[in-house]
Design a protein around this motif. Sequence first.
Motif, PDB file in Angstrom:
ATOM      1  N   GLY A 158       0.826  -1.209   0.000  1.00 53.49           N
ATOM      2  CA  GLY A 158       0.000   0.000   0.000  1.00 53.49           C
ATOM      3  C   GLY A 158       0.858   1.255   0.000  1.00 53.49           C
ATOM      4  N   THR A 159       1.961   1.224   0.708  1.00 51.03           N
ATOM      5  CA  THR A 159       2.887   2.358   0.740  1.00 51.03           C
ATOM      6  C   THR A 159       3.507   2.556  -0.636  1.00 51.03           C
ATOM      7  OG1 THR A 159       3.340   1.983   3.081  1.00 51.03           O
ATOM      8  CG2 THR A 159       4.950   3.286   1.853  1.00 51.03           C
ATOM      9  N   VAL A 160       3.862   1.461  -1.294  1.00 51.91           N
ATOM     10  CA  VAL A 160       4.435   1.545  -2.640  1.00 51.91           C
ATOM     11  C   VAL A 160       3.425   2.171  -3.593  1.00 51.91           C
ATOM     12  CG1 VAL A 160       5.253   0.209  -4.622  1.00 51.91           C
ATOM     13  CG2 VAL A 160       6.025  -0.380  -2.311  1.00 51.91           C
ATOM     14  N   ARG A 161       2.172   1.714  -3.546  1.00 53.40           N
ATOM     15  CA  ARG A 161       1.131   2.274  -4.426  1.00 53.40           C
ATOM     16  C   ARG A 161       0.925   3.768  -4.147  1.00 53.40           C
ATOM     17  NH1 ARG A 161      -1.445  -2.843  -3.645  1.00 53.40           N
ATOM     18  NH2 ARG A 161      -2.697  -1.979  -1.973  1.00 53.40           N
ATOM     19  N   ASN A 162       0.926   4.134  -2.859  1.00 48.42           N
ATOM     20  CA  ASN A 162       0.774   5.538  -2.484  1.00 48.42           C
ATOM     21  C   ASN A 162       1.945   6.370  -3.007  1.00 48.42           C
ATOM     22  OD1 ASN A 162      -0.247   7.850  -1.220  1.00 48.42           O
ATOM     23  ND2 ASN A 162       0.833   7.407   0.687  1.00 48.42           N
ATOM     24  N   ARG A 163       3.160   5.849  -2.861  1.00 52.67           N
ATOM     25  CA  ARG A 163       4.331   6.570  -3.355  1.00 52.67           C
ATOM     26  C   ARG A 163       4.285   6.748  -4.862  1.00 52.67           C
ATOM     27  NH1 ARG A 163       9.047   3.682   0.336  1.00 52.67           N
ATOM     28  NH2 ARG A 163       8.532   4.805   2.250  1.00 52.67           N
ATOM     29  N   LEU A 164       3.849   5.718  -5.572  1.00 58.30           N
ATOM     30  CA  LEU A 164       3.735   5.829  -7.024  1.00 58.30           C
ATOM     31  C   LEU A 164       2.718   6.899  -7.408  1.00 58.30           C
ATOM     32  CD1 LEU A 164       3.870   2.113  -8.209  1.00 58.30           C
ATOM     33  CD2 LEU A 164       5.419   3.950  -8.904  1.00 58.30           C
ATOM     34  N   HIS A 165       1.577   6.890  -6.741  1.00 59.66           N
ATOM     35  CA  HIS A 165       0.520   7.865  -7.029  1.00 59.66           C
ATOM     36  C   HIS A 165       1.024   9.282  -6.769  1.00 59.66           C
ATOM     37  CE1 HIS A 165      -3.458   9.618  -7.312  1.00 59.66           C
ATOM     38  NE2 HIS A 165      -3.256  10.198  -6.139  1.00 59.66           N
ATOM     39  N   ARG A 166       1.610   9.497  -5.617  1.00 62.90           N
ATOM     40  CA  ARG A 166       2.109  10.834  -5.277  1.00 62.90           C
ATOM     41  C   ARG A 166       3.272  11.248  -6.185  1.00 62.90           C
ATOM     42  NH1 ARG A 166       1.186  12.519   0.756  1.00 62.90           N
ATOM     43  NH2 ARG A 166      -0.718  11.355   1.142  1.00 62.90           N
ATOM     44  N   ALA A 167       4.118  10.296  -6.517  1.00 60.05           N
ATOM     45  CA  ALA A 167       5.257  10.608  -7.388  1.00 60.05           C
ATOM     46  C   ALA A 167       4.768  11.041  -8.769  1.00 60.05           C
ATOM     47  CB  ALA A 167       6.178   9.397  -7.513  1.00 60.05           C
ATOM     48  N   ARG A 168       3.762  10.358  -9.292  1.00 54.11           N
ATOM     49  CA  ARG A 168       3.210  10.730 -10.595  1.00 54.11           C
ATOM     50  C   ARG A 168       2.639  12.141 -10.543  1.00 54.11           C
ATOM     51  NH1 ARG A 168       0.409   5.401 -10.249  1.00 54.11           N
ATOM     52  NH2 ARG A 168       1.817   3.906 -11.196  1.00 54.11           N
ATOM     53  N   GLU A 169       1.910  12.438  -9.467  1.00 52.35           N
ATOM     54  CA  GLU A 169       1.341  13.784  -9.312  1.00 52.35           C
ATOM     55  C   GLU A 169       2.442  14.841  -9.247  1.00 52.35           C
ATOM     56  OE1 GLU A 169      -0.992  13.475  -5.728  1.00 52.35           O
ATOM     57  OE2 GLU A 169      -2.824  13.007  -6.849  1.00 52.35           O
ATOM     58  N   MET A 170       3.457  14.601  -8.421  1.00 50.88           N
ATOM     59  CA  MET A 170       4.539  15.567  -8.264  1.00 50.88           C
ATOM     60  C   MET A 170       5.317  15.721  -9.575  1.00 50.88           C
ATOM     61  SD  MET A 170       5.740  14.931  -4.271  1.00 50.88           S
ATOM     62  CE  MET A 170       6.940  13.758  -4.700  1.00 50.88           C
ATOM     63  N   LEU A 171       5.534  14.616 -10.263  1.00 48.46           N
ATOM     64  CA  LEU A 171       6.256  14.650 -11.530  1.00 48.46           C
ATOM     65  C   LEU A 171       5.468  15.443 -12.570  1.00 48.46           C
ATOM     66  CD1 LEU A 171       8.841  13.547 -12.818  1.00 48.46           C
ATOM     67  CD2 LEU A 171       7.567  11.517 -13.467  1.00 48.46           C
ATOM     68  N   ALA A 172       4.171  15.219 -12.640  1.00 48.41           N
ATOM     69  CA  ALA A 172       3.327  15.954 -13.594  1.00 48.41           C
ATOM     70  C   ALA A 172       3.354  17.449 -13.291  1.00 48.41           C
ATOM     71  CB  ALA A 172       1.904  15.426 -13.558  1.00 48.41           C
ATOM     72  N   ARG A 173       3.275  17.807 -12.005  1.00 51.88           N
ATOM     73  CA  ARG A 173       3.334  19.229 -11.636  1.00 51.88           C
ATOM     74  C   ARG A 173       4.685  19.823 -12.017  1.00 51.88           C
ATOM     75  NH1 ARG A 173       0.580  17.780  -6.901  1.00 51.88           N
ATOM     76  NH2 ARG A 173       2.546  17.620  -5.765  1.00 51.88           N
ATOM     77  N   ASP A 174       5.766  19.113 -11.679  1.00 54.36           N
ATOM     78  CA  ASP A 174       7.113  19.607 -11.954  1.00 54.36           C
ATOM     79  C   ASP A 174       7.341  19.768 -13.453  1.00 54.36           C
ATOM     80  OD1 ASP A 174       9.789  20.389 -11.254  1.00 54.36           O
ATOM     81  OD2 ASP A 174      10.468  18.376 -11.807  1.00 54.36           O
ATOM     82  N   MET A 175       6.952  18.776 -14.220  1.00 52.68           N
ATOM     83  CA  MET A 175       7.153  18.837 -15.666  1.00 52.68           C
ATOM     84  C   MET A 175       6.227  19.863 -16.289  1.00 52.68           C
ATOM     85  SD  MET A 175       7.826  14.822 -16.490  1.00 52.68           S
ATOM     86  CE  MET A 175       8.291  15.060 -18.197  1.00 52.68           C
ATOM     87  N   GLY A 176       5.009  20.022 -15.756  1.00 49.84           N
ATOM     88  CA  GLY A 176       4.059  21.018 -16.267  1.00 49.84           C
ATOM     89  C   GLY A 176       4.556  22.423 -16.044  1.00 49.84           C
ATOM     90  N   LYS A 177       5.223  22.666 -14.919  1.00 53.69           N
ATOM     91  CA  LYS A 177       5.766  23.997 -14.610  1.00 53.69           C
ATOM     92  C   LYS A 177       6.788  24.419 -15.643  1.00 53.69           C
ATOM     93  CE  LYS A 177       5.385  23.878  -9.608  1.00 53.69           C
ATOM     94  NZ  LYS A 177       6.127  23.717  -8.356  1.00 53.69           N
ATOM     95  N   GLU A 178       7.540  23.463 -16.155  1.00 50.42           N
ATOM     96  CA  GLU A 178       8.594  23.781 -17.116  1.00 50.42           C
ATOM     97  C   GLU A 178       8.109  23.665 -18.554  1.00 50.42           C
ATOM     98  OE1 GLU A 178      12.347  22.087 -16.414  1.00 50.42           O
ATOM     99  OE2 GLU A 178      12.288  22.490 -14.279  1.00 50.42           O
ATOM    100  N   GLY A 179       6.792  23.429 -18.715  1.00 53.57           N
ATOM    101  CA  GLY A 179       6.238  23.355 -20.064  1.00 53.57           C
ATOM    102  C   GLY A 179       6.627  22.095 -20.797  1.00 53.57           C
ATOM    103  N   THR A 180       6.983  21.045 -20.051  1.00 52.82           N
ATOM    104  CA  THR A 180       7.413  19.808 -20.676  1.00 52.82           C
ATOM    105  C   THR A 180       6.224  18.988 -21.157  1.00 52.82           C
ATOM    106  OG1 THR A 180       9.301  19.819 -19.219  1.00 52.82           O
ATOM    107  CG2 THR A 180       8.838  17.754 -20.361  1.00 52.82           C
ATOM    108  N   LEU A 181       5.144  19.010 -20.383  1.00 52.52           N
ATOM    109  CA  LEU A 181       3.959  18.244 -20.775  1.00 52.52           C
ATOM    110  C   LEU A 181       3.136  19.080 -21.746  1.00 52.52           C
ATOM    111  CD1 LEU A 181       2.856  16.741 -17.362  1.00 52.52           C
ATOM    112  CD2 LEU A 181       4.141  15.644 -19.184  1.00 52.52           C
TER     113      LEU A 181
END
Length: 184
Positions: A158-181
Amino acid sequence: MKPAGQRHKQDFAKEPAQALEQLMDAFGANVLRTAFFYTGDAYLAEDISQEVFLRAYRSWSAFRGDSAVKTWLTTITVNVCHDKMGVRMFTEQPTEPGKLELGRTISVEEEALERLKKSEVLQHVLRLPLPYQEALYLYYYADLSTREIAEATNTPEGTVRNRLHRAREMLARDMGKEGTLHDG
């Protein structure tokens, strides 16, 4: 039906020396990439890979085969990386082989490691907190299931699934800020 690439102990020789050769052929690149991901240093990754296969050789007879061989080797790799790097993971500048030995030819493995290091997405992943980096790498790059990641890292699934979910969210935000997505 087992996923593609999932191999179990019975797929390998019983004799440790023969199994070691088969393991290195089947999983050597994966172990090296994983070690490089954790260390950021090509030479240290090679040392860790050797240590991983030495440990696998020594414990092959004791390995019961409860998990896929890839999961077992990934667990060993993660543990060796943690042993070697400890708290220093991702805090030191990676060694650049070209700067150490001028005029030396670069091997295919070194070239692949260099491309991995420079990957745009990987640069964003490396900005995340360590547990999220680890979850993303093991899931997407090492192609492990959440259950296998939990086993390899000694973390509840469950911790692994939570980390994956949060990591995807953080990655999308980070990449979106730089106009990558791109919107699409």
